[in-house]
Design a protein around this motif. Sequence first.
Motif, PDB file in Angstrom:
ATOM      1  N   VAL A 196       0.810  -1.327  -0.136  1.00  0.00           N
ATOM      2  CA  VAL A 196       0.275   0.181   0.477  1.00  0.00           C
ATOM      3  C   VAL A 196       1.003   1.231  -0.322  1.00  0.00           C
ATOM      4  O   VAL A 196       1.592   1.315   1.571  1.00  0.00           O
ATOM      5  CB  VAL A 196      -0.651   0.015   0.880  1.00  0.00           C
ATOM      6  N   ASP A 197       0.662   2.127  -1.059  1.00  0.00           N
ATOM      7  CA  ASP A 197       1.536   3.638  -1.499  1.00  0.00           C
ATOM      8  C   ASP A 197       0.911   4.292  -1.099  1.00  0.00           C
ATOM      9  O   ASP A 197      -0.217   4.708  -1.787  1.00  0.00           O
ATOM     10  CB  ASP A 197       2.401   3.099  -2.954  1.00  0.00           C
TER      11      ASP A 197
ATOM     12  N   LYS B 176      -1.974   4.533  -3.866  1.00  0.00           N
ATOM     13  CA  LYS B 176      -1.353   2.787  -5.087  1.00  0.00           C
ATOM     14  C   LYS B 176      -1.503   1.174  -3.787  1.00  0.00           C
ATOM     15  O   LYS B 176      -1.349   2.011  -3.219  1.00  0.00           O
ATOM     16  CB  LYS B 176      -0.182   3.134  -6.263  1.00  0.00           C
ATOM     17  N   ALA B 177      -2.362   0.600  -4.781  1.00  0.00           N
ATOM     18  CA  ALA B 177      -2.345  -0.350  -4.231  1.00  0.00           C
ATOM     19  C   ALA B 177      -1.840  -1.669  -4.741  1.00  0.00           C
ATOM     20  O   ALA B 177      -2.024  -1.568  -6.089  1.00  0.00           O
ATOM     21  CB  ALA B 177      -3.592  -0.782  -3.663  1.00  0.00           C
ATOM     22  N   SER B 178      -1.090  -2.552  -4.294  1.00  0.00           N
ATOM     23  CA  SER B 178      -0.683  -3.125  -5.148  1.00  0.00           C
ATOM     24  C   SER B 178      -0.863  -5.327  -4.845  1.00  0.00           C
ATOM     25  O   SER B 178      -0.323  -5.895  -5.045  1.00  0.00           O
ATOM     26  CB  SER B 178       0.815  -3.874  -5.659  1.00  0.00           C
ATOM     27  N   PHE B 179      -2.419  -4.830  -4.657  1.00  0.00           N
ATOM     28  CA  PHE B 179      -2.973  -6.641  -4.271  1.00  0.00           C
ATOM     29  C   PHE B 179      -3.069  -7.406  -5.167  1.00  0.00           C
ATOM     30  O   PHE B 179      -3.245  -8.488  -5.221  1.00  0.00           O
ATOM     31  CB  PHE B 179      -4.224  -6.662  -3.356  1.00  0.00           C
ATOM     32  N   ASP B 180      -2.906  -6.994  -6.741  1.00  0.00           N
ATOM     33  CA  ASP B 180      -3.272  -7.770  -7.391  1.00  0.00           C
ATOM     34  C   ASP B 180      -0.891  -8.396  -8.495  1.00  0.00           C
ATOM     35  O   ASP B 180      -1.718  -9.024  -9.169  1.00  0.00           O
ATOM     36  CB  ASP B 180      -3.888  -7.233  -8.113  1.00  0.00           C
ATOM     37  N   SER B 181      -0.451  -8.099  -7.472  1.00  0.00           N
ATOM     38  CA  SER B 181       0.492  -8.149  -7.364  1.00  0.00           C
ATOM     39  C   SER B 181       1.391  -9.562  -7.090  1.00  0.00           C
ATOM     40  O   SER B 181       0.250 -10.550  -6.441  1.00  0.00           O
ATOM     41  CB  SER B 181       1.862  -7.320  -6.821  1.00  0.00           C
ATOM     42  N   PRO B 182       2.157 -10.491  -8.055  1.00  0.00           N
ATOM     43  CA  PRO B 182       1.910 -11.696  -7.516  1.00  0.00           C
ATOM     44  C   PRO B 182       2.226 -11.619  -5.926  1.00  0.00           C
ATOM     45  O   PRO B 182       2.055 -12.952  -5.786  1.00  0.00           O
ATOM     46  CB  PRO B 182       3.238 -12.075  -8.863  1.00  0.00           C
TER      47      PRO B 182
END
Lengths: 313, 290, 465
Positions: C235-236, C241-247
């Motif tokens: 979580v930035d 921005k969020a990156s929960f759909d990242s590998p």
Amino acid sequence: MASEGAKSFIRFRVRPLIAGMSARMRKTLLVAVLAGLAVLFVFPIALTLTQSLMSENEITMNLAPVSAEGSSRSLDPRADSDYVRLKWIPDRVTLSQFYYVLVKQPQFLFMFWNSVILTVPIIAGQIVVSALAGYAFSQLRFRMREPLFFIYIVTMLMPFQVTLVPNFIIADRLGLLNSYLAIIFPGIFGAFGVFLLRQFMTYIPYAYVEAARIDGCNQLQIFLRIVMPLCKPGIAALAMLLFIDNWNMVEQPLIFLQDATKQPLSVYLSVIGEGERGIAFAACSIYMMPMILMMLYAENHLVEGIQLSGIKG
Amino acid sequence: MLKRRKFNEGITAGLFLAPSAVGFALFFFIPFLIGCYYSLMDSPVDGSFVGLRNYNDLLHNEVFRRAAWNTFRFTAISVPLNMLLSLGLAMMLNRSVYLRSLFRISFLFPLVIPVASVVLIWQIVFELNGSLNGLMQSWGMSPRDWMESHNSLAVVIIVYLWKNIGYNMVLFLAGLQNIPVDYYEAASIDGAGKFRQWRSITLVYLTPTTFFVFIISIINSFKVFRETYMIAGEYPHEDIYMMQHYMNNMFKSLDYQKLTSAAFLMALAITLLVFVLFLVERRITNSISG
Amino acid sequence: MKKNMLSLTVVLIVMLLSACSGGGTNTEPNTGPNTGPNTGPITLTLAVTRTEGFFEELKQKFEASHPGVTVNIKEYVTSTVDKSASGFLQQYQRDMEKFVSTVTTEMASGHGPDLLVTNNLPYKKYADKHMLADINKLMSDDTSFDSSKYFTNVFDTMKYKGGLYAIPTSVQFTNLWLGDSTLLGGAKIDDNTWSWQDFADLAKPLVPQGGTALGGLPTDQLLLTMLNPGIEQFVDMENKKASFDSPEFKNLLTLAKTMIDEGIVSGSFEDMIAAGKGRGTGLFEAGGFRYVDEFVIGPIERFNGNATVYRAPSTTPNQGYSFRSNLTLSINDKSKNKEMAWEFLKFALSEEIQVEREGKSGMRGMPVNKDAFHQLLDKLKAPDAFGESRTIQIDEGKELTVPPVTQVQLDNIESYMTGIRSVDETDDKIFNLIQTESEPFFSGQKSVEDVAKSIQNKVETYLNE
């Protein structure tokens, strides 16, 4: 184009079919359709009532699939077995839930009474205030009539969060914080009643009013003797709807009423969790009673209204 | 003679209006204006004037736009649907049908249920492990997550309809009953068929009520927020994330100016709609009460 | 008809009267008159969800040493209905809802309390709106305040945009584990850099029969523990921005599920309660440390004295130790009695108050005041620290002796305190979202793709509102 098709369908197929039926069959069909719908509508209430008669254990077992956050659920891999199957008839009818609510925890009754203290004055007050205003908007002519009414409508459409902080400030200035009046006053002066009654009063044929005026009545007499009785259905509807709206209010008591002892029942029922479900069902059943009674009572007046409106002046 | 009446009516009107107007101004209109003022500031306490910047920011905010679109879509579908169905029901129940009172009351029942019950039952029926899925499974269909998919909008619409058809029905009924029976008698003497009567008398004289019901339905479509919030929390599926969610979250995070700006934009949209309806209604009403 | 009207009117009047009288009795001044700091009676209001013994004690002691000042503890509860344990959570929810809404409204209207307990409030948002006082500034302006007497590293973890708007007054370690040295044998663990995957690989062969690798941690808390501290990786906040759909996140999710499915981590909340204290069936004890004596007793209770303290694995290496504050306080920037409020806060940080950790009127957690902390450590060294016979009871009726506490042990404990580099994120929103959305994944009803996507959607909505 589609409506053309539908229209002809109705005209050439459905209409003759219905016309072909005897009056009795038609009536029966109507009843059947209505009955089906009615059942659908009533089902949640019936559910609440029946569940309230079950013991806590039964409910927990019955509703296990939809209860409990995490722990026990996340351990067993979901097979296809676990869905809630609605149980209508309790294995064992028990009044334990009601007992708990009414006897062991008298706070419920206090909260119930709090709800009453809030709701009844609002209904009574709003009916009086709105009837007066509605009369002005519908029967009298004055310059600011339309714009003013318009303002009423627009302000009424505001969600409460917007006016919350200003309301809070005003209530504070008036020294009303933590008093029921902080909620009752805004309730009485709400625009809804004005809106509703104005619409109803527009129906009253001007002929009646004209006749009364020629007879020498002043505005107040016209208001009391002619307009009000003719508005009975409207007032009944208003009372019913106000009751429902205000009986269910949650946010205002949370913010304006500091004391825990002053909270109405609606606040308590706004958060129910597992382990309390049985009590919740019972409390809900009790909570619904006044509204149901109110409905039955007002319904009578609706009927009375029909009879009155048919009578010529 | 006419002039004097107009002037007199002004004063009388003032008297009749006084209690309502004073209270309304104090508890609604003035807070409304204060809210307006807040929307031009950047902080509710000791803020500085920023003019229309908040509005500008909002219109460019993706989340706000999504909420606005969802709200519009929901209202555009459910309100007309509600009105049609409730009018139909009201008409059916207006004549003497066997068990009429019973039916009328049963349609009103949904209004009576406290939010907690609705939520409990909603959970029981619509959850992943709820009875609807159970039913579907036994019919051979695969269960779905109702609330977390594109079906969520349908669920909310159904709940809204279920709850509010009774509300509108009451109003339509009262409106229908207010149409004097002699109008129909006169019309049938004149030879008008049932359908013609319906069109020229019922629909026309129902106009003030219809206008009213329309506005109320819109207001009630906002109220469905409470149940949705209790079930799906502050961040439901993107299809049902509506303006009320946005405003509620803004309130909780103390972004008061975003809250009021959003509310005002919403009010603006509704005001335009109401204004148009208002003009139409006024024209018809004036022709009735002459 | 007339009779009905009459009775109706009577009922109405009764109601209006009871409504009116309800309001009159409760007009307590919110803040005292705006006289200068030391003249005239002053009332300080402290907003809490529910009052408890500790607050009463604090109030009494403060009033005793500051005549002319009344401390008003304002609580925000929604009902007085007493509940069983299961109803407690819901009551807590209701109260919290009321607390947040009401305090928010009060603050927004400029009528807030002087001091507030901010454990559960979005203090960063309040700070953005200039509603909270910068405590760092108050500290530096106050010449009698000696910051060297406190573990300022702990304070620094809660700095926001260069200022300190909420101050932790009590510490509870969250990412310190106790490892069973016997079971672990000579396994090499670099607890500064190890990842969750490393942990899973290590623990798998070593988990005791029927036990779990992480005692004291119910399975439904596993995912959150893996993410907190360290949520910044996904979580930035700055850039929304969020990156929960990242590998990386999906791997983490899958790893958590694997650990549960393979039995590496097991045990529900109810199981924990049932097991109680006593010989742990866990490879590690992950409950965290709340009081200083737990560092001494813990190893003995659970691992027969043979235990080592490790830092939990994290998604980013070199995180340092993390904690949770048991009591976070803030001062309303608009308070009319800011100086006195600061005095109160200082009092809560003073040795006299911070050293009390027992019973209902004591604080929970560990002191941030160095003197108080050292006092507690010294107490551990005393020969009668654990009762005359220096034994502790375990549930099965067994008793174990506590060997004398060495200075090395105490130094270690202090090093944990000074090694604190981060605080557990208290912004519940994001964690609640993750918790709720990931449930169907753990129960096997939804795929990791779907769950990651829905978490991503919701968190991004939250960030961008």
